[in-house]
Design a protein around this motif. Structure first.
Motif, short mmCIF file in Angstrom:
data_model
loop_
_atom_site.label_atom_id
_atom_site.label_comp_id
_atom_site.label_asym_id
_atom_site.label_seq_id
_atom_site.Cartn_x
_atom_site.Cartn_y
_atom_site.Cartn_z
N GLU A 127 0.77 -1.09 0.01
CA GLU A 127 -0.01 0.04 0.11
C GLU A 127 0.86 1.22 0.06
N LEU A 157 1.40 4.05 -3.25
CA LEU A 157 1.05 5.39 -3.11
C LEU A 157 2.36 6.38 -3.26
N ALA A 183 3.30 6.45 -7.05
CA ALA A 183 2.25 6.90 -7.64
C ALA A 183 2.53 8.48 -7.36
N ARG A 184 2.82 8.90 -6.33
CA ARG A 184 3.21 10.14 -6.12
C ARG A 184 4.27 11.11 -6.63
N ALA A 190 -4.83 1.92 -2.83
CA ALA A 190 -3.66 2.37 -3.19
C ALA A 190 -3.43 1.78 -4.79
N GLU A 202 -5.11 4.19 -7.05
CA GLU A 202 -4.28 5.56 -7.23
C GLU A 202 -3.06 5.09 -8.27
N ALA A 203 -2.45 3.97 -7.83
CA ALA A 203 -1.12 3.78 -8.80
C ALA A 203 -1.79 3.79 -10.11
N TRP A 233 8.18 0.29 -9.15
CA TRP A 233 6.74 -0.20 -8.72
C TRP A 233 6.31 -1.61 -9.18
#
Length: 242
Positions: free
Chosen positions: A54, A58, A61-62, A105, A108-109, A139
């Protein structure tokens, strides 16, 4: 063999999406008792591993969100101490809450990485001072390796062949420079020599997934066959992760 230096970022993104869908499909089987059971990683339960998935999902992704705005940001607010604290806190959740957090998560990814176009992959990111493509590869590694670490129905023997080739490339720095070594897949065209070409080498052979698992420090489905001058020898010691 398809080298990771030639694997298009869009193909990596598609492979990551497949990995995310696989993990989503495994989450409904989680139970409160099951998430407290040991994972593949010493000292971590399944809940620790999934909490880490998780968090790293995130965080990376950020990296993508900020890179697409032309900005740089650290992967984790508060650095590694905050990351470790978040994993410990997240691991205390029950199975339902943990599953919901991992699904959020992953969503969002998916959204963050889908926003990247062909011209974006060279944008710089703070993660390892790399670029957007290297963060996507990170990732992919984290997702696939830790899904296996969680012991929830996906093991290294199930890793995609493209991922195995990537791991054998990315993790080759774990092989000591002074170690003459030959890695040979028994079910693939992969064969590579490392170290002094004139010295007797240790040959490590087995299915591609087992070689990748061994180099990644994970438990292969079957231990690779290790030999020097035809005689069996113990697997050589590897260096730390890059």
């Amino acid at each position: 063999m398809t080298g990771t230096h030639t694997l298009p970022a869009e193909a990596v993104r598609a492979a990551t999406e497949t990995g995310q869908e696989r993990l989503r499909a495994l989450l409904p089987a989680l139970t409160d008792e099951g998430v407290r059971e040991p994972s593949e990683l010493p000292g971590w339960t399944r809940a620790h591993v999934l909490s880490h998935v998780e968090g790293v999902g995130l965080a990376l992704a950020r990296q993508a969100r900020y890179a697409l705005r032309g900005e740089l940001i650290e992967p984790y607010d508060g650095g590694r101490p905050a990351r470790a604290a978040a994993i410990e806190a997240g691991a205390r959740r029950d199975a339902a809450a943990l599953g919901d957090a991992v699904r959020a998560a992953l969503a969002e990814a998916s959204a963050a990485w889908a926003a990247a176009g062909p011209a974006d992959w060279s944008r710089p990111v703070r993660h390892r001072n790399g670029d957007l493509r290297s963060a996507l590869l990170a990732w992919w590694r984290e997702l696939e390796i830790h899904t296996a670490d969680a012991r929830i129905g996906h093991a290294p023997r199930d890793w995609p062949r493209e991922l195995c080739h990537h791991l054998l490339d990315h993790l080759s720095s774990r092989i000591p420079e002074e170690l003459p070594l030959v890695l040979t897949a028994t079910d693939d065209a992969f064969s590579r020599r490392y170290g002094d070409a004139g010295a007797p080498a240790v040959t490590v052979s087995g299915p591609l997934t087992d070689l990748a698992a061994w180099l990644a420090g994970r438990t292969p489905h079957r231990p690779p066959d290790c030999r020097r001058s035809g005689a069996p020898v113990p697997p050589p010691e590897l260096l730390a992760w890059p």
